[in-house]
Motif scaffolding. Sequence first.
Motif, PDB file in Angstrom:
ATOM      1  N   UNK A 230      21.401 -44.120  15.146  1.00 27.09           N
ATOM      2  CA  UNK A 230      21.910 -42.752  15.267  1.00 27.09           C
ATOM      3  C   UNK A 230      21.478 -41.899  14.078  1.00 27.09           C
ATOM      4  N   UNK A 231      21.571 -42.479  12.868  1.00 27.89           N
ATOM      5  CA  UNK A 231      21.181 -41.733  11.669  1.00 27.89           C
ATOM      6  C   UNK A 231      19.693 -41.397  11.693  1.00 27.89           C
ATOM      7  N   UNK A 232      18.880 -42.371  12.099  1.00 27.83           N
ATOM      8  CA  UNK A 232      17.434 -42.111  12.177  1.00 27.83           C
ATOM      9  C   UNK A 232      17.120 -41.032  13.206  1.00 27.83           C
ATOM     10  N   UNK A 233      17.760 -41.122  14.375  1.00 28.98           N
ATOM     11  CA  UNK A 233      17.522 -40.120  15.417  1.00 28.98           C
ATOM     12  C   UNK A 233      17.977 -38.733  14.964  1.00 28.98           C
ATOM     13  N   UNK A 234      19.104 -38.683  14.242  1.00 26.87           N
ATOM     14  CA  UNK A 234      19.583 -37.400  13.728  1.00 26.87           C
ATOM     15  C   UNK A 234      18.596 -36.833  12.714  1.00 26.87           C
ATOM     16  N   UNK A 235      18.048 -37.705  11.855  1.00 32.46           N
ATOM     17  CA  UNK A 235      17.075 -37.251  10.876  1.00 32.46           C
ATOM     18  C   UNK A 235      15.799 -36.761  11.555  1.00 32.46           C
ATOM     19  N   UNK A 236      15.383 -37.441  12.621  1.00 34.20           N
ATOM     20  CA  UNK A 236      14.208 -37.003  13.372  1.00 34.20           C
ATOM     21  C   UNK A 236      14.449 -35.632  13.986  1.00 34.20           C
ATOM     22  N   UNK A 237      15.680 -35.423  14.491  1.00 35.36           N
ATOM     23  CA  UNK A 237      16.023 -34.128  15.084  1.00 35.36           C
ATOM     24  C   UNK A 237      15.984 -33.027  14.027  1.00 35.36           C
ATOM     25  N   UNK A 238      16.547 -33.334  12.829  1.00 35.43           N
ATOM     26  CA  UNK A 238      16.528 -32.360  11.749  1.00 35.43           C
ATOM     27  C   UNK A 238      15.097 -32.063  11.305  1.00 35.43           C
ATOM     28  N   UNK A 239      14.261 -33.099  11.245  1.00 29.30           N
ATOM     29  CA  UNK A 239      12.869 -32.909  10.853  1.00 29.30           C
ATOM     30  C   UNK A 239      12.148 -32.016  11.852  1.00 29.30           C
ATOM     31  N   UNK A 240      12.430 -32.237  13.129  1.00 31.39           N
ATOM     32  CA  UNK A 240      11.804 -31.403  14.162  1.00 31.39           C
ATOM     33  C   UNK A 240      12.181 -29.942  13.982  1.00 31.39           C
ATOM     34  N   UNK A 241      13.459 -29.684  13.679  1.00 31.00           N
ATOM     35  CA  UNK A 241      13.892 -28.303  13.451  1.00 31.00           C
ATOM     36  C   UNK A 241      13.211 -27.711  12.226  1.00 31.00           C
ATOM     37  N   UNK A 242      13.083 -28.511  11.171  1.00 35.04           N
ATOM     38  CA  UNK A 242      12.409 -28.034   9.964  1.00 35.04           C
ATOM     39  C   UNK A 242      10.956 -27.687  10.247  1.00 35.04           C
ATOM     40  N   UNK A 243      10.273 -28.538  11.013  1.00 32.09           N
ATOM     41  CA  UNK A 243       8.867 -28.283  11.320  1.00 32.09           C
ATOM     42  C   UNK A 243       8.716 -27.013  12.158  1.00 32.09           C
ATOM     43  N   UNK A 244       9.677 -26.785  13.072  1.00 31.38           N
ATOM     44  CA  UNK A 244       9.630 -25.554  13.868  1.00 31.38           C
ATOM     45  C   UNK A 244       9.782 -24.340  12.957  1.00 31.38           C
TER      46      UNK A 244
END
Length: 383
Positions: A230-244
């Motif tokens: 869950x933590x990894x998936x949340x971090x991936x989601x946050x990274x995606x938002x940052x890249x956008x």
Amino acid sequence: MSPPSLEKQIWYWGKEEKDIANRALEHCLDGTFLVRQSSAPPHQTLHVVDKGEVKLVRILVVGDKVGLSQDFMTFSSVVEVIENYGKVSLAHHNKNLNVRLTNPLPKQPDDDDDEKTKDEDTWSVYVRLYMASEIGMKKEGELHADLVQAQEDAQRLSYRTTALHMVVEMFKEQLLLQPTAIKYFSNEFKGFINDNFKHQERRLRKAVEELETTSLQITEAQERVRRLALARDEMQFKSTKLFRKMDWYERLMKIEGINNEMIINGIAPFKQELGDKILLGGIKEMWFVGEMNAPDADNLMSGKRNGTFMVRLNSEHHYVLSVVNKEKARHIRIQGEGHRFWLKNVKQFHSVEELVSYFKEHSLGQQDRDFTTPLKYPVYSCY
């Protein structure tokens, strides 16, 4: 063939307010544009920068006909209108608008956690997002490595549980033979047989206890796997938002005349200065100061209240906690190994931020009896 979707165009801002759209185009190059829904739908409004000013043009939509005036409804979609005036000047429609639609302005992502403040320019926000993305990618990598290790641990425990189940069943089957074995052995051997079966009973109890312990361990291991995933998936989601967001600001900088080479050269010092040692949480909370030697830290903290603190990097890029204690700056090396950080023999933490949070609530006296205060005042909040 259906016309291209308007909502999927990067320059389409939907139901945005006119003033917000105008402000977004301030200081942009000529030819920068966006389209938003008109106050009288289905018509749309084109905002375009010409001679440094934002001009508005109504895009009329009547049935399947689209155009910039009632006399010139020759297009089948708004997208077709924009594509056309990207090739030819708007002077064909209005002689006072001698500009082409060359620089689409994308709408900023809906989440505005990293929206720039009044005192920040586009470049400053981009640098901040870049540092956050670097930290995010590193954290994502660490979480993934921890997750793989946790999955391997859970698998090993699963194998052990299977083996223990087999051992328990084997002992149970052996003990079932006791009545028959006693029956067929003479009195001379019965004592020996009974002692052997008692030994088997003890081994069975030990195996059952070990099985229960291992079963609890595998439950905990599986829960750890779940939390890490869950933590990894949340971090991936946050990274995606940052890249956008970074993509949006990159486009904005290009509109402002900053090209790819300038971005790469400009970001290099920030990448080299601290690398993966940047503490974004500490930057936001005003206690992380980057690289600083002890004399400069003493000067910075001179005259500050007891409990004033900061975290810095020494010349070897090790973390150091500097604290004002009894009117004097004290410096404590933060020990680290892998994903663990600690002060001497005090409990370990998963990050420097976690360590700082802990000692905001607990006295540093745990680390040194001479300390009488927790971490109270971030150094940059004391001016």
